[in-house]
Design a protein around this motif. Structure first.
Motif, short mmCIF file in Angstrom:
data_model
loop_
_atom_site.label_atom_id
_atom_site.label_comp_id
_atom_site.label_asym_id
_atom_site.label_seq_id
_atom_site.Cartn_x
_atom_site.Cartn_y
_atom_site.Cartn_z
N ALA A 46 0.89 -1.13 -0.08
CA ALA A 46 -0.05 0.01 0.00
C ALA A 46 0.76 1.10 -0.10
CB ALA A 46 -1.02 0.12 1.34
N TYR A 47 0.41 2.27 -0.40
CA TYR A 47 1.18 3.75 -0.66
C TYR A 47 0.51 4.78 0.01
CZ TYR A 47 3.27 0.66 -4.19
OH TYR A 47 3.94 -0.52 -4.88
N GLY A 48 1.30 5.50 0.46
CA GLY A 48 0.40 6.66 1.40
C GLY A 48 1.45 7.53 2.04
N LYS A 49 0.93 8.83 2.24
CA LYS A 49 1.80 9.65 3.13
C LYS A 49 2.34 9.25 4.64
CE LYS A 49 0.25 13.73 0.67
NZ LYS A 49 -0.23 15.08 0.87
N ASP A 50 1.31 8.51 5.15
CA ASP A 50 1.58 7.89 6.45
C ASP A 50 0.83 6.54 6.15
OD1 ASP A 50 -0.91 8.55 6.66
OD2 ASP A 50 -0.51 9.97 8.24
N MET A 51 0.75 5.88 7.47
CA MET A 51 0.52 4.43 7.66
C MET A 51 -1.17 4.58 7.49
SD MET A 51 1.34 1.60 10.35
CE MET A 51 3.01 2.00 10.46
N GLN A 52 -1.80 5.54 7.98
CA GLN A 52 -3.15 5.72 8.04
C GLN A 52 -3.74 5.84 6.73
OE1 GLN A 52 -4.69 8.47 10.72
NE2 GLN A 52 -6.87 8.29 10.12
N ASP A 53 -3.07 6.70 5.92
CA ASP A 53 -3.20 7.11 4.67
C ASP A 53 -3.25 5.99 3.69
OD1 ASP A 53 -4.08 8.79 2.52
OD2 ASP A 53 -1.70 8.89 1.92
N ALA A 54 -1.98 5.12 3.93
CA ALA A 54 -1.84 3.88 3.11
C ALA A 54 -3.02 2.83 3.25
CB ALA A 54 -0.61 3.29 3.74
N LEU A 55 -3.45 2.77 4.56
CA LEU A 55 -4.38 1.87 5.01
C LEU A 55 -5.80 2.30 4.39
CD1 LEU A 55 -3.77 0.96 8.45
CD2 LEU A 55 -3.76 -0.66 6.94
N SER A 56 -6.12 3.58 4.33
CA SER A 56 -7.10 4.16 3.70
C SER A 56 -7.37 3.88 1.94
CB SER A 56 -7.61 5.61 3.98
OG SER A 56 -6.62 6.29 3.51
N ARG A 57 -6.05 4.15 1.71
CA ARG A 57 -5.88 3.85 0.26
C ARG A 57 -6.23 2.20 -0.35
NH1 ARG A 57 -3.79 8.09 -2.84
NH2 ARG A 57 -2.84 9.62 -1.42
N LEU A 58 -5.78 1.43 0.60
CA LEU A 58 -5.89 0.10 0.30
C LEU A 58 -7.34 -0.22 0.47
CD1 LEU A 58 -4.63 -2.47 -0.21
CD2 LEU A 58 -4.38 -2.85 2.33
N MET A 59 -7.96 0.22 1.41
CA MET A 59 -9.36 0.03 1.54
C MET A 59 -10.21 0.71 0.41
SD MET A 59 -9.85 0.49 5.49
CE MET A 59 -11.56 0.54 5.55
N ASN A 60 -9.81 1.73 -0.17
CA ASN A 60 -10.49 2.56 -1.27
C ASN A 60 -10.31 1.55 -2.38
OD1 ASN A 60 -11.69 4.55 0.35
ND2 ASN A 60 -10.04 5.82 -0.17
N THR A 61 -9.05 1.05 -2.69
CA THR A 61 -8.65 0.30 -3.59
C THR A 61 -9.57 -1.07 -3.86
OG1 THR A 61 -6.37 1.24 -3.72
CG2 THR A 61 -6.86 -0.79 -5.15
N GLU A 62 -9.80 -1.67 -2.74
CA GLU A 62 -10.33 -2.75 -2.39
C GLU A 62 -11.79 -2.73 -2.84
OE1 GLU A 62 -9.62 -4.50 1.24
OE2 GLU A 62 -7.91 -5.31 0.54
N ARG A 63 -12.59 -1.50 -2.36
CA ARG A 63 -13.87 -0.98 -2.60
C ARG A 63 -14.16 -0.91 -3.92
NH1 ARG A 63 -14.15 3.08 0.57
NH2 ARG A 63 -14.12 1.93 2.34
#
Length: 129
Positions: A46-63
């Motif tokens: 997962a990619y993001g500015k921080d860990m929370q951003d990476a997790l939210s991007r991963l969830m958005n990608t899966e959705r």
């Protein structure tokens, strides 16, 4: 054999930073280990500015992938959304189908659909190497 999970939802059980992005300063690559409901464990990047951003991007990608699969299986859904979008001005304003406002509305609505889709895709792709 995978053991049964005691949780009722999927869990991110481990997240570690792998590297900083060379192309997008401020973004990092993370490896997220996910425990599924059936007890299996797998790792996803997962990619993001921080860990929370990476997790939210991963969830958005899966959705997004889940929605794309539904639309690919049943393209009628997209057609129904398009029909509803075209019916809104007629319902609100009566018979405007032969006026320039209807053409303007169609142009703006299609442009908005493609703009939102493009922004969503660029949000999901941001930070990837």
């Amino acid at each position: 054999m995978a053991k049964k999970s005691k949780y009722t939802r999927r869990r991110a059980i481990k997240c570690e930073i792998v590297e900083r992005s060379a192309k997008n300063p401020g973004y990092c690559k993370y490896d997220i280990t996910i425990a599924e409901l059936d007890g299996t464990v797998h790792t996803q990047p997962a990619y993001g500015k921080d860990m929370q951003d990476a997790l939210s991007r991963l969830m958005n990608t899966e959705r997004t992938v889940k929605i794309e699969k539904k639309i690919e299986k049943n393209p009628f859904i997209f057609f129904v959304v398009w029909l509803a979008l075209m019916a809104v001005p007629v319902i609100w304003h009566g018979d405007i189908t032969y006026t320039p406002w209807f053409i303007l509305y169609m142009f703006v609505s299609f442009s908005t659909i493609f703009l939102v889709a493009g922004l969503w895709q660029s949000y999901l792709e941001k930070g990837r190497n």
